[in-house]
Design an enzyme around this catalytic site. Structure first.
Site, short mmCIF file in Angstrom:
data_model
loop_
_atom_site.label_atom_id
_atom_site.label_comp_id
_atom_site.label_asym_id
_atom_site.label_seq_id
_atom_site.Cartn_x
_atom_site.Cartn_y
_atom_site.Cartn_z
CD GLU A 47 0.21 -8.72 -14.87
OE1 GLU A 47 1.06 -9.76 -14.83
OE2 GLU A 47 0.28 -7.42 -14.77
CE LYS A 119 4.40 -10.82 -15.77
NZ LYS A 119 3.88 -9.92 -14.58
CB CYS A 160 2.52 -6.97 -17.22
SG CYS A 160 2.77 -5.71 -16.14
#
Length: 293
Positions: A47, A119, A160
């Protein structure tokens, strides 16, 4: 018709991204070349590969829109040069003068972008050690789960903090994913507590391989990340794990293990939809007593 290879090599690029995109991409390019030399067919970066900066003004000065982003262009060239799949875990991509996307890219060996993922879950939290994160102040969350075809199976793309939302991973597995990508920049504090067990849990719950490249160590912006890039097989076994230093973590992936694990525990076939009932206003025994009146 040719059959898919029985195994492939995955290379996870562990980084310690700083505040200068050009320097970060140079580091990533060097590590991708190392992974290719070690036989990698698929390489994943963590990330925020291009920049990690808590100074919002400087961040927006350094990032670009997707069409003009030099980081993305460099990764497309690297994929083509090395003839491998390059999965850029995520880049900070400018959407508006004060708003960005935390966006991952899967690039094929011809240098073409075959999947994008923004995300979904934003990391907004105050930690016990005084660290505070407000990802939603800078990044616009995505709202679409993404899967993509690789020669060896179907890849679910996540990033993440998504790791903490198991419904997303079950949905990806039910949509056909046999591998789950979780490129990350986990904090040291939360990583020490939860990283390994959550990665193994996501693999076990879905019968998928988990591939998670990570940021690691003390960054130029003062943040400290956990590292420990990890590959987990569908039975929950750790195939490879890094430490905190930048480098390349390699693992050989055997896609047939997915069907083996799922045949032993076919939980994906047994899921049922259900409703959650409202709690009773009074204890159940009181309702029973009143029923006799």
């Amino acid at each position: 018709m040719t059959s898919a290879p029985s195994t492939f090599k995955a290379g996870l690029i562990q980084m310690r991204t700083g505040i200068t995109p050009a320097a970060n991409i140079e580091t990533a390019a060097r590590l991708i070349a190392e992974a290719k030399a070690a036989g990698a067919d698929y390489v994943q970066t963590p990330e925020m590969t291009n920049v990690m900066d808590v100074n919002r003004e400087r961040l927006f000065q350094n990032i670009r829109e997707e069409d003009s982003d030099p980081s993305l262009a460099a990764f497309r060239e690297l994929a083509k040069k090395h003839g491998i799949y390059v999965h850029v875990g995520s880049l900070a991509i400018k959407l508006l003068p004060d708003r960005a996307a935390n966006r991952g890219f899967l690039i094929d060996p011809q240098g073409e972008i075959v999947a994008r993922y923004d995300k979904i879950h934003m990391f907004d939290v105050d930690l016990a050690n005084g660290e505070s994160y407000r990802e939603s102040h800078t990044y616009r969350p995505g709202d679409i789960a993404i899967t993509a075809d690789l020669p060896w199976g179907h890849l679910g793309l996540t990033i993440c903090y998504d790791l903490r939302f198991p419904a997303l991973y079950r949905a990806l597995a039910e949509a056909g994913a046999t591998m789950l990508a979780i490129p990350s920049a986990f904090t040291r504090q939360t990583g020490e507590a939860h990283w390994n067990v959550l990665m193994r849990a996501r693999a076990i719950e879905t019968g998928c391989f988990v591939l998670a490249a990570a940021q690691g160590g003390k960054h130029e912006n003062g943040r400290e990340t956990f590292g420990h890039s990890i590959v987990v097989d569908p039975w929950g076994r750790v195939l490879a794990e890094g430490g905190t230093e930048p480098g390349v973590i390699m693992a050989e992936i055997e896609p047939a293990l997915v069907s083996d694990a799922r045949s032993r525990v076919p939980s994906l076939d047994h899921g049922r939809r259900f409703e959650v009932a409202e709690p009773l206003a009074e204890p159940a025994h009181l309702h029973l007593v009143r029923g006799k009146e």
